[in-house]
Write a protein that holds these residues in place. Structure first.
Motif, PDB file in Angstrom:
ATOM      1  N   ASN A  85      77.147  84.676  80.660  1.00  0.00           N
ATOM      2  CA  ASN A  85      76.130  85.702  80.377  1.00  0.00           C
ATOM      3  C   ASN A  85      76.676  86.777  79.446  1.00  0.00           C
ATOM      4  O   ASN A  85      75.985  87.244  78.542  1.00  0.00           O
ATOM      5  CB  ASN A  85      75.660  86.371  81.675  1.00  0.00           C
ATOM      6  CG  ASN A  85      74.967  85.400  82.605  1.00  0.00           C
ATOM      7  OD1 ASN A  85      74.651  84.271  82.207  1.00  0.00           O
ATOM      8  ND2 ASN A  85      74.737  85.816  83.841  1.00  0.00           N
ATOM      9  N   VAL A  86      77.926  87.177  79.718  1.00  0.00           N
ATOM     10  CA  VAL A  86      78.552  88.219  78.899  1.00  0.00           C
ATOM     11  C   VAL A  86      78.673  87.736  77.458  1.00  0.00           C
ATOM     12  O   VAL A  86      78.301  88.449  76.510  1.00  0.00           O
ATOM     13  CB  VAL A  86      79.936  88.599  79.477  1.00  0.00           C
ATOM     14  CG1 VAL A  86      80.741  89.428  78.482  1.00  0.00           C
ATOM     15  CG2 VAL A  86      79.766  89.354  80.793  1.00  0.00           C
ATOM     16  N   ALA A 139      80.411  99.675  65.725  1.00  0.00           N
ATOM     17  CA  ALA A 139      80.018  99.356  67.103  1.00  0.00           C
ATOM     18  C   ALA A 139      81.072  98.455  67.719  1.00  0.00           C
ATOM     19  O   ALA A 139      81.657  97.607  67.043  1.00  0.00           O
ATOM     20  CB  ALA A 139      78.661  98.663  67.125  1.00  0.00           C
ATOM     21  N   ALA A 140      81.328  98.651  69.018  1.00  0.00           N
ATOM     22  CA  ALA A 140      82.288  97.810  69.735  1.00  0.00           C
ATOM     23  C   ALA A 140      81.611  97.251  70.974  1.00  0.00           C
ATOM     24  O   ALA A 140      80.994  97.993  71.742  1.00  0.00           O
ATOM     25  CB  ALA A 140      83.510  98.635  70.121  1.00  0.00           C
ATOM     26  N   LEU A 141      81.701  95.937  71.140  1.00  0.00           N
ATOM     27  CA  LEU A 141      81.109  95.257  72.284  1.00  0.00           C
ATOM     28  C   LEU A 141      82.261  94.698  73.102  1.00  0.00           C
ATOM     29  O   LEU A 141      83.002  93.831  72.630  1.00  0.00           O
ATOM     30  CB  LEU A 141      80.177  94.128  71.797  1.00  0.00           C
ATOM     31  CG  LEU A 141      79.174  94.571  70.712  1.00  0.00           C
ATOM     32  CD1 LEU A 141      78.414  93.369  70.142  1.00  0.00           C
ATOM     33  CD2 LEU A 141      78.195  95.594  71.285  1.00  0.00           C
ATOM     34  N   CYS A 142      82.451  95.218  74.328  1.00  0.00           N
ATOM     35  CA  CYS A 142      83.662  94.898  75.095  1.00  0.00           C
ATOM     36  C   CYS A 142      83.342  94.039  76.296  1.00  0.00           C
ATOM     37  O   CYS A 142      82.383  94.322  77.029  1.00  0.00           O
ATOM     38  CB  CYS A 142      84.322  96.167  75.615  1.00  0.00           C
ATOM     39  SG  CYS A 142      84.605  97.409  74.375  1.00  0.00           S
ATOM     40  N   GLU A 143      84.191  93.063  76.549  1.00  0.00           N
ATOM     41  CA  GLU A 143      84.101  92.311  77.797  1.00  0.00           C
ATOM     42  C   GLU A 143      84.727  93.143  78.918  1.00  0.00           C
ATOM     43  O   GLU A 143      85.838  93.657  78.768  1.00  0.00           O
ATOM     44  CB  GLU A 143      84.886  91.000  77.690  1.00  0.00           C
ATOM     45  CG  GLU A 143      84.162  89.923  76.935  1.00  0.00           C
ATOM     46  CD  GLU A 143      84.777  88.550  77.232  1.00  0.00           C
ATOM     47  OE1 GLU A 143      84.495  87.992  78.314  1.00  0.00           O
ATOM     48  OE2 GLU A 143      85.533  88.061  76.385  1.00  0.00           O
ATOM     49  N   ALA A 144      84.024  93.245  80.065  1.00  0.00           N
ATOM     50  CA  ALA A 144      84.585  93.948  81.223  1.00  0.00           C
ATOM     51  C   ALA A 144      85.744  93.145  81.797  1.00  0.00           C
ATOM     52  O   ALA A 144      85.856  91.936  81.589  1.00  0.00           O
ATOM     53  CB  ALA A 144      83.512  94.147  82.291  1.00  0.00           C
ATOM     54  N   ASP A 177      79.028 103.446  79.430  1.00  0.00           N
ATOM     55  CA  ASP A 177      77.836 102.675  79.054  1.00  0.00           C
ATOM     56  C   ASP A 177      78.141 101.198  79.378  1.00  0.00           C
ATOM     57  O   ASP A 177      78.799 100.502  78.595  1.00  0.00           O
ATOM     58  CB  ASP A 177      77.560 102.882  77.558  1.00  0.00           C
ATOM     59  CG  ASP A 177      76.234 102.274  77.139  1.00  0.00           C
ATOM     60  OD1 ASP A 177      75.636 101.516  77.948  1.00  0.00           O
ATOM     61  OD2 ASP A 177      75.794 102.537  76.004  1.00  0.00           O
ATOM     62  N   ILE A 178      77.734 100.767  80.567  1.00  0.00           N
ATOM     63  CA  ILE A 178      78.065  99.419  81.033  1.00  0.00           C
ATOM     64  C   ILE A 178      76.779  98.639  81.268  1.00  0.00           C
ATOM     65  O   ILE A 178      75.916  99.057  82.038  1.00  0.00           O
ATOM     66  CB  ILE A 178      78.885  99.470  82.349  1.00  0.00           C
ATOM     67  CG1 ILE A 178      80.147 100.311  82.139  1.00  0.00           C
ATOM     68  CG2 ILE A 178      79.229  98.052  82.826  1.00  0.00           C
ATOM     69  CD1 ILE A 178      81.030 100.463  83.370  1.00  0.00           C
ATOM     70  N   GLU A 179      76.629  97.504  80.560  1.00  0.00           N
ATOM     71  CA  GLU A 179      75.442  96.648  80.747  1.00  0.00           C
ATOM     72  C   GLU A 179      75.779  95.524  81.706  1.00  0.00           C
ATOM     73  O   GLU A 179      76.728  94.772  81.473  1.00  0.00           O
ATOM     74  CB  GLU A 179      75.028  96.031  79.405  1.00  0.00           C
ATOM     75  CG  GLU A 179      74.435  97.030  78.487  1.00  0.00           C
ATOM     76  CD  GLU A 179      73.188  96.522  77.784  1.00  0.00           C
ATOM     77  OE1 GLU A 179      72.664  95.446  78.193  1.00  0.00           O
ATOM     78  OE2 GLU A 179      72.755  97.178  76.846  1.00  0.00           O
ATOM     79  N   ARG A 180      74.997  95.432  82.792  1.00  0.00           N
ATOM     80  CA  ARG A 180      75.224  94.309  83.740  1.00  0.00           C
ATOM     81  C   ARG A 180      74.343  93.162  83.277  1.00  0.00           C
ATOM     82  O   ARG A 180      73.140  93.321  83.140  1.00  0.00           O
ATOM     83  CB  ARG A 180      74.828  94.703  85.160  1.00  0.00           C
ATOM     84  CG  ARG A 180      75.234  96.129  85.551  1.00  0.00           C
ATOM     85  CD  ARG A 180      76.572  96.204  86.228  1.00  0.00           C
ATOM     86  NE  ARG A 180      77.003  97.618  86.295  1.00  0.00           N
ATOM     87  CZ  ARG A 180      78.248  98.010  86.457  1.00  0.00           C
ATOM     88  NH1 ARG A 180      79.223  97.120  86.556  1.00  0.00           N
ATOM     89  NH2 ARG A 180      78.560  99.281  86.500  1.00  0.00           N
ATOM     90  N   VAL A 190      80.116  99.725  73.953  1.00  0.00           N
ATOM     91  CA  VAL A 190      79.357  99.290  75.132  1.00  0.00           C
ATOM     92  C   VAL A 190      80.158  98.197  75.838  1.00  0.00           C
ATOM     93  O   VAL A 190      80.787  97.351  75.189  1.00  0.00           O
ATOM     94  CB  VAL A 190      77.964  98.730  74.741  1.00  0.00           C
ATOM     95  CG1 VAL A 190      77.158  98.366  75.992  1.00  0.00           C
ATOM     96  CG2 VAL A 190      77.192  99.719  73.889  1.00  0.00           C
ATOM     97  N   ILE A 191      80.140  98.226  77.180  1.00  0.00           N
ATOM     98  CA  ILE A 191      80.850  97.220  77.980  1.00  0.00           C
ATOM     99  C   ILE A 191      79.826  96.257  78.577  1.00  0.00           C
ATOM    100  O   ILE A 191      78.760  96.694  79.033  1.00  0.00           O
ATOM    101  CB  ILE A 191      81.634  97.909  79.112  1.00  0.00           C
ATOM    102  CG1 ILE A 191      82.663  98.877  78.519  1.00  0.00           C
ATOM    103  CG2 ILE A 191      82.312  96.885  80.016  1.00  0.00           C
ATOM    104  CD1 ILE A 191      83.314  99.776  79.547  1.00  0.00           C
ATOM    105  N   TYR A 192      80.132  94.976  78.565  1.00  0.00           N
ATOM    106  CA  TYR A 192      79.261  93.967  79.172  1.00  0.00           C
ATOM    107  C   TYR A 192      79.960  93.383  80.384  1.00  0.00           C
ATOM    108  O   TYR A 192      81.105  92.918  80.287  1.00  0.00           O
ATOM    109  CB  TYR A 192      78.922  92.874  78.153  1.00  0.00           C
ATOM    110  CG  TYR A 192      78.005  93.397  77.062  1.00  0.00           C
ATOM    111  CD1 TYR A 192      78.514  94.137  76.007  1.00  0.00           C
ATOM    112  CD2 TYR A 192      76.635  93.185  77.138  1.00  0.00           C
ATOM    113  CE1 TYR A 192      77.672  94.665  75.037  1.00  0.00           C
ATOM    114  CE2 TYR A 192      75.781  93.691  76.172  1.00  0.00           C
ATOM    115  CZ  TYR A 192      76.307  94.437  75.118  1.00  0.00           C
ATOM    116  OH  TYR A 192      75.469  94.955  74.175  1.00  0.00           O
ATOM    117  N   ASP A 193      79.261  93.399  81.530  1.00  0.00           N
ATOM    118  CA  ASP A 193      79.861  92.962  82.786  1.00  0.00           C
ATOM    119  C   ASP A 193      78.963  91.911  83.432  1.00  0.00           C
ATOM    120  O   ASP A 193      77.747  92.102  83.495  1.00  0.00           O
ATOM    121  CB  ASP A 193      79.996  94.188  83.711  1.00  0.00           C
ATOM    122  CG  ASP A 193      80.889  93.902  84.908  1.00  0.00           C
ATOM    123  OD1 ASP A 193      81.538  92.833  84.935  1.00  0.00           O
ATOM    124  OD2 ASP A 193      80.933  94.761  85.809  1.00  0.00           O
TER     125      ASP A 193
END
Ligand code: AMP
Ligand code: MG
Length: 343
Positions: free
Chosen positions: A249-250, A313-318, A339-342, A241-244
């Motif tokens: 916040n990220v 699971a991988a949590l990625c910084e945009a 799968d990008i979470e804003r 999942v990418i966090y943007d």
């Protein structure tokens, strides 16, 4: 088959060139990612590439040359805009789609009427092509579906026993595949982003367009102009999942999700920037937040590392999607199924 890994040297290049002339495959360094090379004019040799990679036959290959002088024999026409791009960005991480000449086997172009041509910046790659005396068709040297290889070791992991030789030229500088640009018309269209960015093309030609599928998943029935885009690529086993959003916040969202995953018995890892503090949680570095080219150079190795470590699971910084950041977000996006979470 024994797979030999040889450090780049004049002797190793001669040996690799002889294998190419004999219709065999060679793992070769370029400045983008490692390629799996074969004589582009030998249909049987080209077919071995598809077998070794497990690559679908409708996904065309890029033809690599050692000098622009080799190109007129391979294409029917070089439009004016294409010529400008060649002058500006070759040798370098740019593939131009041009109308193909009859000498290009249809296996190379996957039946299309066009062919992708690239003059790489890597001196080892150009020396190999020149020594072979033939253009070299080379896709990325990974097994289909795996991240592209950015070291000879990655190629060995995927191709051991399948190919006779890998030339080891060290880690790739750019780290993401070439920009694929349709240059058959007046306005260049970026089909796949890479080291030559939309901004750079715009500056030289005055206009550029970016294919809509660069930052969106494909739906069934979509027609793609760059066949490679329709395949699930770069996907680690870990759910990604990418966090943007704003960095604070990220970081907060990633840490909260990480802790929830741990509580649920998962094994998460963060793909994050060196300047950001994740409080001792497991981080695989994307380099400095100020340098998208660091992230480009590290991304594929980071995705491979996730699998090696058995992360679930991988949590990625945009990354900011400008310049080479667009290429990073395109590859990261596809690894994550967009799968990008804003936040
Ligand atoms: P790879 O070398 O593994 O990065 O794959 C090369 C990619 O270049 C393919 O997946 C296509 O998306 C693109 N490509 C190569 N030739 C063409 C072509 N003639 N038209 C459009 N895209 C192409
Ligand atoms: Mg590839």
């Amino acid at each position: 088959m024994i797979t030999q890994v040889k450090t780049v040297s004049p002797e190793a290049i001669e040996e690799a060139a002889a294998l190419i002339r004999a219709g065999e495959l060679v793992g070769m360094p370029t400045e983008t990612v490692y390629g799996l090379g074969a004589n582009a004019l030998d249909e049987n040799a080209v077919k071995k590439i598809f077998e070794a990679k497990g690559r679908p036959g409708d996904n065309p290959l890029i033809v690599h040359v050692s000098s622009v002088k080799e190109i007129p024999a391979l294409v029917r026409e070089i439009p004016a805009a294409a010529r400008k791009l060649m002058d500006a960005f070759w040798p370098g991480p740019m593939t131009l789609i041009l109308p193909k000449a009859d000498c290009i086997p249809s296996a190379v172009s996957a039946g299309l009427d066009t062919v992708g041509i690239r003059l790489p910046a890597s001196e080892a790659a150009r020396a190999l092509i020149a020594a072979a005396g033939r253009p070299i068709a080379a896709p990325s040297a990974n097994r289909s579906g795996k991240p592209s290889p950015t070291t000879a070791q990655h190629v060995f992991e995927d191709m051991e026993g399948r190919i006779p030789m890998i030339l080891d030229g060290g880690a790739c500088e750019v780290g993401v595949e070439s920009s694929v640009i349709d240059a058959t018309g007046e306005i260049p269209v970026i089909l796949r982003p890479g080291g030559i960015t939309p901004e750079m093309v715009q500056e030289v030609i005055g206009s550029v367009s970016v294919d809509e599928h660069v930052m969106s998943p494909l739906s069934e029935g979509d027609v793609v102009r760059s066949p490679g885009m329709k395949y699930k690529h770069y996907a680690p086993k870990a759910k990604t999942v990418i966090y943007d959003g704003a960095p604070e916040n990220v970081i907060a969202a990633i840490c909260a999700r990480y802790d929830a995953l741990i509580a649920a018995g998962e094994k998460p890892a963060i793909l994050g920037f060196d300047e950001h503090d994740f409080g001792g949680r497991t981080v695989i570095s994307l380099g400095s937040v100020h340098h998208a080219d660091d992230a480009a150079a590290r991304l594929f190795a980071a995705l491979r590392e996730l699998d090696e470590r058995g992360e679930t699971a991988a949590l990625c910084e945009a990354v900011d999607p400008h310049g080479i950041g667009l290429a990073v977000m395109n590859r990261m996006g596809r690894a994550a199924g967009f799968d990008i979470e804003r936040v």
